[in-house]
Write a protein that holds these residues in place. Structure first.
Motif, short mmCIF file in Angstrom:
data_model
loop_
_atom_site.label_atom_id
_atom_site.label_comp_id
_atom_site.label_asym_id
_atom_site.label_seq_id
_atom_site.Cartn_x
_atom_site.Cartn_y
_atom_site.Cartn_z
N VAL A 48 2.58 9.75 5.17
CA VAL A 48 3.24 9.23 7.05
C VAL A 48 3.42 8.07 7.23
O VAL A 48 4.33 8.09 8.18
N LEU A 49 2.41 7.15 7.54
CA LEU A 49 3.07 6.05 7.58
C LEU A 49 4.22 5.79 7.13
O LEU A 49 5.23 4.69 7.76
N LEU A 50 4.50 5.40 5.55
CA LEU A 50 5.83 5.13 4.82
C LEU A 50 7.00 6.07 5.40
O LEU A 50 8.20 5.70 6.09
N CYS A 51 7.09 7.16 5.66
CA CYS A 51 8.07 7.96 6.56
C CYS A 51 8.41 7.88 7.88
O CYS A 51 9.08 7.79 8.16
N VAL B 16 7.40 2.65 -5.31
CA VAL B 16 6.18 2.76 -4.09
C VAL B 16 6.35 1.09 -3.92
O VAL B 16 6.76 0.97 -2.61
N LEU B 17 6.04 0.21 -4.81
CA LEU B 17 6.93 -1.28 -3.61
C LEU B 17 7.73 -0.54 -3.30
O LEU B 17 7.58 -2.23 -2.55
N PHE B 18 8.87 -1.01 -4.53
CA PHE B 18 10.47 -1.32 -3.34
C PHE B 18 10.18 -0.28 -1.80
O PHE B 18 10.58 -0.71 -0.98
N ALA C 287 3.03 6.27 -14.08
CA ALA C 287 1.82 5.66 -13.60
C ALA C 287 3.17 3.90 -12.67
O ALA C 287 2.62 3.92 -11.69
N VAL C 288 3.50 3.98 -14.15
CA VAL C 288 3.91 2.37 -14.01
C VAL C 288 5.40 2.45 -12.99
O VAL C 288 5.95 1.33 -12.43
N THR C 289 6.67 3.42 -13.54
CA THR C 289 7.87 3.33 -12.59
C THR C 289 7.46 4.06 -11.06
O THR C 289 7.79 3.30 -9.95
N LEU D 198 15.74 -0.07 -10.98
CA LEU D 198 15.03 1.21 -9.86
C LEU D 198 15.33 2.30 -10.28
O LEU D 198 15.24 3.45 -10.37
N GLY D 199 16.43 2.28 -11.00
CA GLY D 199 17.56 3.16 -11.83
C GLY D 199 16.98 3.78 -12.65
O GLY D 199 16.94 4.64 -12.74
N VAL D 200 17.12 2.95 -13.49
CA VAL D 200 16.08 3.21 -14.74
C VAL D 200 14.62 3.50 -14.91
O VAL D 200 14.22 4.54 -15.33
#
Length: 230
Positions: free
Chosen positions: A211-214, A29-31, A22-24, A77-79
Motif C-alpha cells: 500500500v505504501l509503495l503504491c 524491489v530495491l529499484f 528471490a534475488v531478482t 533490471l531488464g535481465v
C-alpha cells in the motif's frame, strides 16, 4: 536397481529457481523504492526535479559518458525481470505437472486474488515497463518529449486530457501492488513465519508495504490531475 541421476543444472532445480526469484525480486524491489523516492522530488519544484533527473544522467562521469550508467541499470533490471518471470513460469509449470490428475472431490483451498493473477499481472507490468520507457525515457510517446525538461514531461504526461495514460498507470501500479503483496508474504512465510500468528504478521507487513509503495507512485499522477503539480 539403477537409480536415475538428474543432470539438471543447479540453477534449473526448484531450489535454484526459487533463489533466482528471490534475488531478482529483491533487486527489483530495491529499484522500485529508489525510483519512488526520486519521483516524489517532483513536489520540491521543477528546478530541483530537473536537477535530480540531470544528475541521474551524469552518474559515473567523467569515467562514463552521460546516460551510460542509466542504460546499464536498465539492462540489468531488464535481465532481472526476464529471469524473474522465467523462474516463476518454470516453477508454475512444474507444480501443475506434479498434479496431472484432478481429484473429483477436491477440498476448496483459499487462494488470494494476487496469487490467482500473478501470471497476467506480470504481463501487464511488463507491458507498462515498455510503454513507460517509450514515454518518459526516450520521449517518443510523450507530448513534450524533451530530455532537458523532465518536470514538464511528467506534467504533460498526466494532463487531464490524457486520462487514458493515467488509467493505464494506475492499473499497472495497483497490479504491481498485488504482486508485491503476494510475493512478500510468500517470502516471509518461507523465512519461517508459518504459525497462525506469524502468517498474520507476514500478511500485515506485506499489505502495508504494498500500500505504501503504491501510494508513493500514485500520488504523482493524481497530484497532476488535481492541479497540485503543474
Amino acid at each position: 536397481m539403477v537409480t536415475a541421476v538428474s543432470t539438471r543444472a543447479p540453477i534449473r532445480s526448484s531450489i535454484g529457481l526459487k533463489v533466482v526469484m528471490a534475488v531478482t525480486g529483491i533487486l527489483l524491489v530495491l529499484f522500485l523504492i529508489a525510483h519512488m523516492l526520486g519521483n516524489l522530488k517532483i513536489f520540491v519544484g521543477p528546478t530541483d526535479f530537473d536537477h535530480y533527473a540531470h544528475w541521474l544522467r551524469t552518474i559515473g562521469s567523467p569515467v562514463l559518458p552521460d546516460t551510460w550508467y542509466l542504460w546499464a541499470q536498465r539492462v540489468l533490471l531488464g535481465v532481472a525481470l526476464v529471469a524473474h518471470i522465467w523462474a516463476a513460469t518454470v516453477l508454475a509449470r512444474r507444480a501443475r505437472a506434479a498434479r496431472p490428475v484432478r481429484y473429483a472431490h477436491r477440498p476448496k483451498v483459499h487462494i488470494s486474488y494476487a496469487a490467482r493473477t500473478m501470471r497476467w499481472g506480470g504481463v501487464i507490468i511488463a507491458a507498462f515497463v515498455v510503454y513507460h520507457l517509450l514515454d518518459l525515457t526516450t520521449g517518443d510517446l510523450n507530448p513534450v518529449g524533451d530530455p532537458r525538461r523532465p518536470y514538464a514531461n511528467v506534467v504533460a504526461d498526466f494532463a487531464p486530457e490524457r486520462w487514458y495514460v493515467t488509467l493505464f498507470y494506475v492499473i499497472a501500479i495497483v497490479t504491481l501492488g498485488f504482486h508485491l503483496r503476494h510475493g512478500m508474504f510468500s517470502a516471509l512465510r518461507s523465512l519461517g513465519q508459518q504459525t497462525p500468528r506469524g502468517e498474520r504478521r507476514a500478511r500485515g507487513a506485506a499489505l502495508a508495504f504494498a500500500v505504501l509503495l503504491c501510494a508513493g507512485y500514485l500520488v504523482v499522477p493524481f497530484s497532476v490531475l488535481a492541479g497540485l503539480v503543474r
